[in-house]
Write an enzyme that holds these catalytic residues in place. Structure first.
Site, PDB file in Angstrom:
ATOM      1  N   TYR A 190      44.634  -0.422  35.372  1.00  0.00           N
ATOM      2  CA  TYR A 190      44.769  -0.449  33.926  1.00  0.00           C
ATOM      3  C   TYR A 190      44.212  -1.769  33.410  1.00  0.00           C
ATOM      4  O   TYR A 190      44.212  -2.778  34.101  1.00  0.00           O
ATOM      5  CB  TYR A 190      46.203  -0.229  33.442  1.00  0.00           C
ATOM      6  CG  TYR A 190      47.271  -1.179  33.943  1.00  0.00           C
ATOM      7  CD1 TYR A 190      47.185  -2.563  33.772  1.00  0.00           C
ATOM      8  CD2 TYR A 190      48.428  -0.680  34.549  1.00  0.00           C
ATOM      9  CE1 TYR A 190      48.185  -3.412  34.198  1.00  0.00           C
ATOM     10  CE2 TYR A 190      49.432  -1.530  34.975  1.00  0.00           C
ATOM     11  CZ  TYR A 190      49.308  -2.894  34.794  1.00  0.00           C
ATOM     12  OH  TYR A 190      50.303  -3.725  35.226  1.00  0.00           O
ATOM     13  N   GLU A 206      38.562   1.297  35.431  1.00  0.00           N
ATOM     14  CA  GLU A 206      39.542   0.643  34.563  1.00  0.00           C
ATOM     15  C   GLU A 206      39.952   1.619  33.455  1.00  0.00           C
ATOM     16  O   GLU A 206      39.102   2.197  32.781  1.00  0.00           O
ATOM     17  CB  GLU A 206      38.945  -0.618  33.935  1.00  0.00           C
ATOM     18  CG  GLU A 206      38.689  -1.743  34.924  1.00  0.00           C
ATOM     19  CD  GLU A 206      39.927  -2.590  35.184  1.00  0.00           C
ATOM     20  OE1 GLU A 206      40.974  -2.336  34.531  1.00  0.00           O
ATOM     21  OE2 GLU A 206      39.851  -3.506  36.026  1.00  0.00           O
TER      22      GLU A 206
END
Length: 204
Positions: A10, A74
């Site tokens: 994340y 990501e």
């Protein structure tokens, strides 16, 4: 580079654009192959066959230098809130293509926290691993309850068979496995902590 793994992260930043700016800044010493924003927009920053600096120190299945063996994705999320539906949909589409193109088995789709226990915690407790598993985009968890008298040594052996080979203390290992499979569980080692690792035949 021939990727063998996919590592999910994340961003933990205010916006996806802020994360992209940082990932493209040479001074940051960090990069990733893809960023997926909450709206589902996918931005590729590094070609899949090139090395990106997204994983850092860690180990998975006895292998270090995961950067040289993986594709890093990501996800636009703060680590505390549910992942947006458009983001998850785009991730599923992206993973389907990556796994097919590079012949990567679902078992080799991991979280940053899996390969760097205690050092990293992404994609975090809110990430829906079961959703990916159901589509064959992550390794399926087991369903058999573990031994009635679990021990840290026995659990460490089962976790090692599942891929958790980083040298960490028992509490850190348990926390890492729970973050992936039982993210809101607390307390001492429990037979159900063995369940998702899927090695019932080796528990005796």
């Amino acid at each position: 580079m021939t990727p063998r793994f996919v590592v999910l992260h994340y961003t933990a930043m205010a916006t996806a654009d802020a994360a992209i700016e940082r990932l493209c800044d040479p001074a940051s010493d960090v990069s990733a192959h893809y960023v997926i924003c909450k709206s589902g927009r996918v931005t590729q920053l590094v070609p899949e066959g090139l090395r990106a600096w997204h994983a850092g120190a860690g180990e998975w299945r006895g292998l270090t230098d995961i950067n040289s063996r993986s594709i890093g994705i990501e996800l636009d999320n703060d680590g505390q809130t549910p992942f947006a539906e458009p983001l998850m949909h785009s991730l599923e589409h992206l993973l389907t293509g990556i796994l097919s193109a590079w012949n990567i088995p679902p078992e080799n789709v991991i979280g940053h926290s899996d390969m760097a226990p205690g050092r990293k915690f992404d994609p975090g407790p809110r990430f829906d691993w079961a959703r990916l598993e159901a589509q064959g985009l992550a390794g399926r968890r087991g369903h058999d309850i573990g031994p009635s008298d679990p021990t840290p040594q026995g659990f460490a052996q089962v976790a090692k068979q599942a891929g958790y080979t980083a040298d960490v203390d028992p509490d850190t290992l348990l926390a890492a496995v729970r973050l992936r499979y039982r993210p809101f569980e607390t307390g001492p080692l429990d037979p159900q902590d063995y369940t998702p690792l899927g090695h019932a035949a080796r528990w005796a």
